[in-house]
Design an enzyme around this catalytic site. Structure first.
Site: not given
Ligand code: SAH
Ligand code: SF4
Length: 388
Positions: A115, A145, A152, A156, A159, A379
């Site tokens: 996406e 974006c 991934c 986290c 996420c 995000c």
């Molecule tokens: N993997 C990389 C880039 C993609 S995630 C990273 O983690 O930095 C991009 C951003 O979205 C990151 O800062 C992450 O902390 C944030 N993010 C992930 N899940 C989220 C959520 N449910 N709500 C708000 N931000 C989120």
């Molecule tokens: Fe992967 Fe989501 Fe963590 Fe970014 S925030 S590193 S996309 S699991």
């Protein structure tokens, strides 16, 4: 992780796999020139092909009318095609955000789609003024974006993308191709419109390092975008940050670190990768990045209700950022909910209190507005919802 390798890697092998249509999109002008030379063509044909794919955004070899019909036919007969990823579906938000399901035709059934998101910003409601936007245009600046992987592996806990696990790495052409597909859809005038690019879609860019930087090289060298308008976000992959620090300044995007917690105890819980590379090690790697004049590193901080959004945690974060001793700013993001994820959005008012506390403690801070929540484009909400 591997040892740091040479920074300049070939984009892709310029050989068409037998019996399969190979994408030309993803090869830089030099590789295209070599390819056409191998077909007995003159060097300028490679440049023309690069021009057509990356500047004019042509999608079919057949549209390449500067090439003799015979050469077009020969390329096709040898199994070549442009093969730029395509926008298979569009989800439109009430706030103007568009989320795209991108189809990678060349991949197998697994990891066929990822996406990308387009986030336009108006000119502050002045669109009807004489100084406003050109006719027919609804944005004065915008952010694209893109995804670097399908799914991934980082896990986290807050996420949605993490739930997919890692399905596959995207190739350099597949990452850059998302950008070009969106530029073409929106009619962006490269070099004139203010368009920022963030590597913040699905995936961890620094765990797909060569393809991520390969995409940057294509976007800077061939498409003509500026790396100063690009930001890569990482969960804190230390060997990746170290390689990134060695990239030439005229090619290196800006860096954002997903910090998301004020100390290792909480970060261990919300981002298990922290057990491998704790905050101090991430910061030490970031400090080795040679920053350009006025460049700052961004610390992203997702506010999880009751977990990372307390006022005393704002003070703890402020101390952490001060001790980091870096030109930095904090970007606050209220957590966007996702199905089956056991966290809470911050209580009403908590985001504002946190924001004010950071400002009062002298930290440069911005508050990111959630965009496209109604279409799950915000995000961390990017998870393949439809099979292409
Ligand atoms: N993997 C990389 C880039 C993609 S995630 C990273 O983690 O930095 C991009 C951003 O979205 C990151 O800062 C992450 O902390 C944030 N993010 C992930 N899940 C989220 C959520 N449910 N709500 C708000 N931000 C989120
Ligand atoms: Fe992967 Fe989501 Fe963590 Fe970014 S925030 S590193 S996309 S699991």
């Amino acid at each position: 992780m591997n040892e740091p390798r040479a920074q300049l890697v070939p984009l892709a092998a310029a050989d068409a796999p037998a019996g399969r249509k190979a994408p030309l999109f993803g090869l830089d002008a030099e590789s295209l020139t070599r390819l056409l030379a191998s077909l007995g063509e003159s060097a300028f044909r490679g440049r023309q092909l690069a021009e057509a794919m990356y500047r004019q955004w042509l999608r079919e070899i057949d549209s390449l009318t500067v090439f003799p019909a015979e050469l077009r036919a020969r390329l096709a007969a040898e199994g070549w095609r442009v093969g730029r990823p395509s926008i298979a579906r569009v989800f439109q938000s009430v706030d103007g955000t568009e989320r795209y399901l991108i189809d990678f035709e060349d991949s197998g059934p697994k990891g066929k789609t990822a996406e990308a998101v387009w986030m336009p910003e108006g000119d502050g409601g002045e669109t009807d003024d004489e100084d406003g936007l050109e006719e027919g245009k609804t944005w004065s600046r915008a952010t694209i974006c893109v995804s670097s992987q399908v799914g991934c592996a980082v896990n986290c806990q807050f996420c949605l993308t993490a739930r997919l696990g890692l399905q596959r790495n995207l190739a350099a052409g597949e990452i850059a191709g998302q950008v070009v597909a969106v530029l073409a859809r929106q009619g962006v005038r490269v070099g004139r419109d203010r368009v920022n690019l963030v590597f913040m879609g699905m995936g961890e860019p620094l765990l797909n390092y060569d393809n991520f930087m390969g995409a940057v090289r294509l976007l800077v060298g061939e498409v003509g975008l500026s790396p100063r308008r690009m930001t890569v976000s990482t969960s804190g992959i230390v060997p990746g940050i170290e390689r990134f620090a060695a990239e030439p300044p005229d090619l290196r995007p800006r860096l954002a670190i997903s910090l998301n917690a004020p100390n290792d105890r909480i970060r261990d819980a919300v981002m298990p990768i922290n057990r491998k590379w704790p905050i101090a090690e991430v910061l030490a790697a970031v400090r080795r990045l040679p920053l350009r004049p006025r460049e700052r590193v961004t610390f992203e901080y997702v506010l999880l209700g009751g977990v990372t959004d307390r006022p005393e945690q704002a003070s703890e974060l402020a101390r952490l950022v001060r001790r980091a001793n870096l030109p930095a700013k904090v970007n606050l993001i209220a957590w966007n909910p996702g199905p089956g994820i056991d966290y809470a959005t911050p209580a009403p008012g908590a985001v504002a209190v946190f924001h004010e506390r950071l400002k009062a403690e002298g930290v440069a801070v911005t508050l990111r507005q959630p965009r496209g929540r109604d279409i799950f484009a915000a995000c961390g909400q990017l998870k393949r919802t439809v099979e292409g």
